[in-house]
Scaffold this active site. Structure first.
Site, PDB file in Angstrom:
ATOM      1  N   SER A 146       0.868  -1.186   0.000  1.00 33.97           N
ATOM      2  CA  SER A 146       0.000   0.000   0.000  1.00 33.97           C
ATOM      3  C   SER A 146       0.896   1.224   0.000  1.00 33.97           C
ATOM      4  O   SER A 146       2.054   1.154   0.430  1.00 33.97           O
ATOM      5  CB  SER A 146      -0.853  -0.007   1.270  1.00 33.97           C
ATOM      6  OG  SER A 146      -1.522   1.221   1.434  1.00 33.97           O
ATOM      7  N   TYR A 159      -2.981  -0.940  10.645  1.00 31.98           N
ATOM      8  CA  TYR A 159      -2.985  -1.461   9.261  1.00 31.98           C
ATOM      9  C   TYR A 159      -1.700  -1.054   8.534  1.00 31.98           C
ATOM     10  O   TYR A 159      -1.038  -1.893   7.913  1.00 31.98           O
ATOM     11  CB  TYR A 159      -4.211  -0.933   8.520  1.00 31.98           C
ATOM     12  CG  TYR A 159      -4.156  -1.146   7.018  1.00 31.98           C
ATOM     13  CD1 TYR A 159      -4.195  -2.427   6.478  1.00 31.98           C
ATOM     14  CD2 TYR A 159      -4.037  -0.067   6.133  1.00 31.98           C
ATOM     15  CE1 TYR A 159      -4.127  -2.626   5.105  1.00 31.98           C
ATOM     16  CE2 TYR A 159      -3.981  -0.259   4.761  1.00 31.98           C
ATOM     17  CZ  TYR A 159      -4.022  -1.535   4.255  1.00 31.98           C
ATOM     18  OH  TYR A 159      -3.949  -1.747   2.893  1.00 31.98           O
TER      19      TYR A 159
END
Ligand SMILES: NC(=O)c1ccc[n+]([C@@H]2O[C@H](COP(=O)([O-])OP(=O)(O)OC[C@H]3O[C@@H](n4cnc5c(N)ncnc54)[C@H](OP(=O)(O)O)[C@@H]3O)[C@@H](O)[C@H]2O)c1
Length: 302
Positions: A146, A159
């Site tokens: 990400s 996360y």
């Protein structure tokens, strides 16, 4: 890859029942790859297989929960059968999720769940499919990280930390597997329109009574507005296809590419300015948190 032509490449994708994984499975199959789409939702796998069959695509489905050792072992056996003991040429570790919340208030259990899927799951699946690649001295491992593996967003601390772990482990694997002819590549998506956002927000109600309750309501609304400008998953499918196709894949692919601007800005901004922008974006100023008068920490008063 060894004696096979690129049209015969066998690509296994985890988390292919929705979003980026599903789009990538269909896209790679349309490009002539033999795709093994995996996931834990058997109904969604059946729908995907039917869709592929209707277009005469070479796409098999195999049940795989990346957090279960038994499920991984069964998937390896199924893949062995499906590929006539060849194994996979390309492994796309895509399965993952994020749960949004104040980092100090997310429970250990939720934190562990995210690490189990995003980090331990990714490594367990990699270990399971690596021996065949190493024996053939050829293979590719593509890890979906990400942009949040390069910098941290407010309320995404847990996360994002899993994706920082994926970045670091992928760097190490890239050094360690190079001599065996195995390329390791990271895909770094920005905001993509999938189920990711609704999953991320599904647990925020748990923090309603916390000091962050009001701030999180605004983040929830902002996140829903942002979703409208998010890119489509095909952008990531194309980045993954590039990492599958090119002779020497890059270590990282940022997608959409305009997100390079964000990384560039982050690298030139002083930390205090970047932190300020993150606090503004996350509704984390004393005013946003309802801290007024004497409750504003004295260190923050002019
Ligand atoms: N969308 C974004 O904005 C964005 C941005 C950066 C990075 N990413 C990354 O992109 C990847 C794909 O996410 P997405 O956006 O496509 O979200 P998504 O639409 O929610 O899809 C996630 C996929 O992962 C699967 N999955 C979750 N836990 C699993 C497990 N234990 N075993 C097997 N499969 C599992 C889900 O299956 P179930 O349906 O069974 O849960 C689903 O197929 C993730 O790694 C995510 O972190 C997404």
């Amino acid at each position: 890859m060894s004696s096979k032509t690129s049209t015969q490449q066998i690509v296994l994708i985890t988390g292919a029942t929705a979003g980026i994984g599903r789009t990538t499975a269909l896209y790679l199959a349309k490009q002539g790859r033999h795709v093994i789409a995996t996931g834990r939702n058997t109904a969604a796998l059946a729908t995907l297989r039917a869709e592929a069959e209707a277009s005469s695509l070479k796409l098999d489905t195999v049940e795989l929960d990346v957090t279960s050792a038994d499920s991984i072992a069964r998937a390896v056996a199924s893949v062995d059968q499906l590929t006539n003991h060849h194994g996979v040429d390309v492994l796309v570790n895509n399965a993952g999720y994020g749960a949004l919340g104040p980092s100090a208030e997310i429970t250990d259990a939720e934190m562990r769940r995210q690490y189990d899927t995003n980090v331990f799951g990714l490594m367990s699946v990699t270990r399971a499919f690596l021996p065949a690649m190493r024996a053939r001295r050829a293979g590719r491992i593509i890890n979906v990280s990400s942009l949040g593996g390069r910098f941290t967003l407010p309320y995404f601390g847990v996360y994002n930390s899993t994706k920082y772990a994926v970045e670091s482990l992928s760097d190490a694997l890239r050094y360690e597997l190079h001599a065996f002819g195995i390329f390791v590549t990271l895909i770094e998506p920005g905001a993509i329109r999938t189920n990711f956002e609704s999953t991320a927000l599904s647990g925020v109600g748990a923090f309603d009574q916390s000091a962050y309750g009001e701030s999180l309501k605004k983040v929830d609304a902002l996140s829903k507005r942002m979703d409208r400008v998010a890119a489509e998953p095909i952008v990531i499918a194309r980045a993954i296809e590039r990492a599958v196709r090119v002779r020497r894949p890059a270590a990282r692919y940022v997608a959409p590419r305009m997100n390079h601007m964000v990384l560039m800005l982050k690298s030139v901004m002083p930390t205090c300015a970047f932190d300020w922008s993150m606090r503004k974006m996350g509704y984390l100023t004393p005013k946003d948190l309802g801290l007024t008068g004497k409750s504003v920490p004295s260190a923050l008063k002019a």
